[in-house]
Write a protein that holds these residues in place. Structure first.
Motif, PDB file in Angstrom:
ATOM      1  N   CYS A  81       0.844  -1.211   0.000  1.00  0.00           N
ATOM      2  CA  CYS A  81       0.000   0.000   0.000  1.00  0.00           C
ATOM      3  C   CYS A  81       0.873   1.253   0.000  1.00  0.00           C
ATOM      4  O   CYS A  81       0.978   1.942   1.034  1.00  0.00           O
ATOM      5  N   PRO A  82       1.497   1.579  -1.144  1.00  0.00           N
ATOM      6  CA  PRO A  82       2.394   2.745  -1.153  1.00  0.00           C
ATOM      7  C   PRO A  82       1.677   4.063  -0.866  1.00  0.00           C
ATOM      8  O   PRO A  82       2.311   5.039  -0.484  1.00  0.00           O
ATOM      9  N   LYS A  83       0.347   4.079  -1.016  1.00  0.00           N
ATOM     10  CA  LYS A  83      -0.373   5.349  -0.777  1.00  0.00           C
ATOM     11  C   LYS A  83      -0.761   5.531   0.683  1.00  0.00           C
ATOM     12  O   LYS A  83      -1.309   6.572   1.054  1.00  0.00           O
ATOM     13  N   ALA A  84      -0.528   4.527   1.515  1.00  0.00           N
ATOM     14  CA  ALA A  84      -0.916   4.626   2.930  1.00  0.00           C
ATOM     15  C   ALA A  84       0.286   5.048   3.777  1.00  0.00           C
ATOM     16  O   ALA A  84       1.424   5.012   3.325  1.00  0.00           O
ATOM     17  N   SER A  85      -0.005   5.451   5.019  1.00  0.00           N
ATOM     18  CA  SER A  85       1.076   5.774   5.970  1.00  0.00           C
ATOM     19  C   SER A  85       1.095   4.716   7.056  1.00  0.00           C
ATOM     20  O   SER A  85       0.033   4.264   7.508  1.00  0.00           O
ATOM     21  N   PHE A  86       2.293   4.364   7.496  1.00  0.00           N
ATOM     22  CA  PHE A  86       2.419   3.314   8.514  1.00  0.00           C
ATOM     23  C   PHE A  86       3.284   3.790   9.677  1.00  0.00           C
ATOM     24  O   PHE A  86       4.215   4.585   9.487  1.00  0.00           O
ATOM     25  N   PHE A  87       2.947   3.298  10.861  1.00  0.00           N
ATOM     26  CA  PHE A  87       3.655   3.689  12.078  1.00  0.00           C
ATOM     27  C   PHE A  87       4.118   2.431  12.805  1.00  0.00           C
ATOM     28  O   PHE A  87       3.295   1.539  13.063  1.00  0.00           O
ATOM     29  N   GLU A  88       5.397   2.399  13.147  1.00  0.00           N
ATOM     30  CA  GLU A  88       5.924   1.262  13.914  1.00  0.00           C
ATOM     31  C   GLU A  88       5.791   1.609  15.394  1.00  0.00           C
ATOM     32  O   GLU A  88       6.635   2.315  15.954  1.00  0.00           O
ATOM     33  N   MET A  89       4.722   1.158  15.999  1.00  0.00           N
ATOM     34  CA  MET A  89       4.409   1.525  17.378  1.00  0.00           C
ATOM     35  C   MET A  89       3.676   0.392  18.075  1.00  0.00           C
ATOM     36  O   MET A  89       3.109  -0.486  17.429  1.00  0.00           O
TER      37      MET A  89
END
Ligand SMILES: C[S@@+](CC[C@H](N)C(=O)[O-])C[C@H]1O[C@@H](n2cnc3c(N)ncnc32)[C@H](O)[C@@H]1O
Length: 248
Positions: A81-89
């Protein structure tokens, strides 16, 4: 907590979940959001793994975001999903300035928040991360209904190798610890490779989860965990899908 299995098996995680109908899960959450929510389009998936739900919600026109503890799973989610944002949390301790209209957490992943204080914190964090009128949807299992049986088995062929997967719950009947066992066997040209992993998760009851959510300020509706139709929970089955709404 042990999260190593997800790092080791990121490559084949999606094979392990090949029988899951992610589209149906997302359609159910979307339907509930349309019935109960605020009409917005900011979406966050907690414990998003390799991003199957994020992908579906992008397709539904949402601004989609995912959060997960495991960087290797998130790398795959970013590729998917290159259009999404991801958080490593960690969902037990995340804080965002941004708020969302719909927050989900699938495949019983909320139970990874152990002990109960972490579970409560994750629900509180989800509440804080929602806009007024926003909805939290997640699935949960009642400790009193754990069958301690063989669980779910399936197999598939990938790149010439045969994979056998088994996942099962175990609950000793008391205490707050639920174990998830995952066993995988890969057979290639007569040679076998095994993975065995035990995950410590929180054992709770559905009424306990409901009471926790209400104490945080959510209005709660409990459904059977049947993604083919919406049925109010009849209090006998232990697999439920919860829609929790933050007042507008
Ligand atoms: C069974 S997988 C489910 C992934 C995805 N929700 C799905 O339905 O395919 C569980 C995921 O939860 C993540 N996880 C476990 N504990 C977590 C925590 N405290 N905070 C965020 N993610 C967590 C793992 O890294 C893993 O990606």
């Amino acid at each position: 907590m042990t999260n190593q299995l997800y790092t080791d098996l990121t490559q084949i995680y999606d094979l392990m979940c090949a029988d899951i109908d992610y589209q149906e899960q997302c359609n159910t959450a979307h339907r509930l959001f349309k019935l109960l929510g605020n009409g917005g389009n900011a979406y966050l998936d907690l414990a998003c793994g390799t991003g199957p739900h994020v992908e579906h919600f992008l397709g539904l026109g949402f601004l989609a975001h995912g959060l997960d503890l495991n960087g290797a799973m998130l790398d795959r989610a970013c590729m998917r999903c290159p259009k999404a944002s991801f958080f490593e949390m960690d969902m037990s301790s995340f804080r965002f300035r941004e708020q969302y209209d719909l927050v989900t957490c699938f495949l019983y992943s909320m139970h990874y928040c152990y002990p109960e204080e972490n579970f409560r914190n994750a629900l509180q964090n989800a509440f804080n991360a929602l806009k007024p009128g926003g909805v939290l949807c997640f699935d949960t299992v009642d400790k009193s209904t754990i069958a301690n049986d063989e669980g779910i088995k399936h197999h598939c062929i990938f790149e010439g190798a045969n994979f056998e997967f088994q996942s099962r719950w175990a609950y000793p009947g008391q205490g707050d610890e639920l174990s998830l066992f995952i066993d995988i066997c890969r057979t290639y040209e007569g040679e076998q490779q095994f993975w065995h992993d035990q995950h410590r998760m929180l054992a709770v009851s559905v009424p306990e989860v409901q009471a926790l959510l209400e104490s945080i300020g959510f209005s709660v509706t409990v459904f059977e965990r049947d993604f083919s139709r919406l049925i109010p929970w009849g209090s006998e089955s232990g697999n439920v899908f919860i829609a929790a709404v933050k007042a507008s």
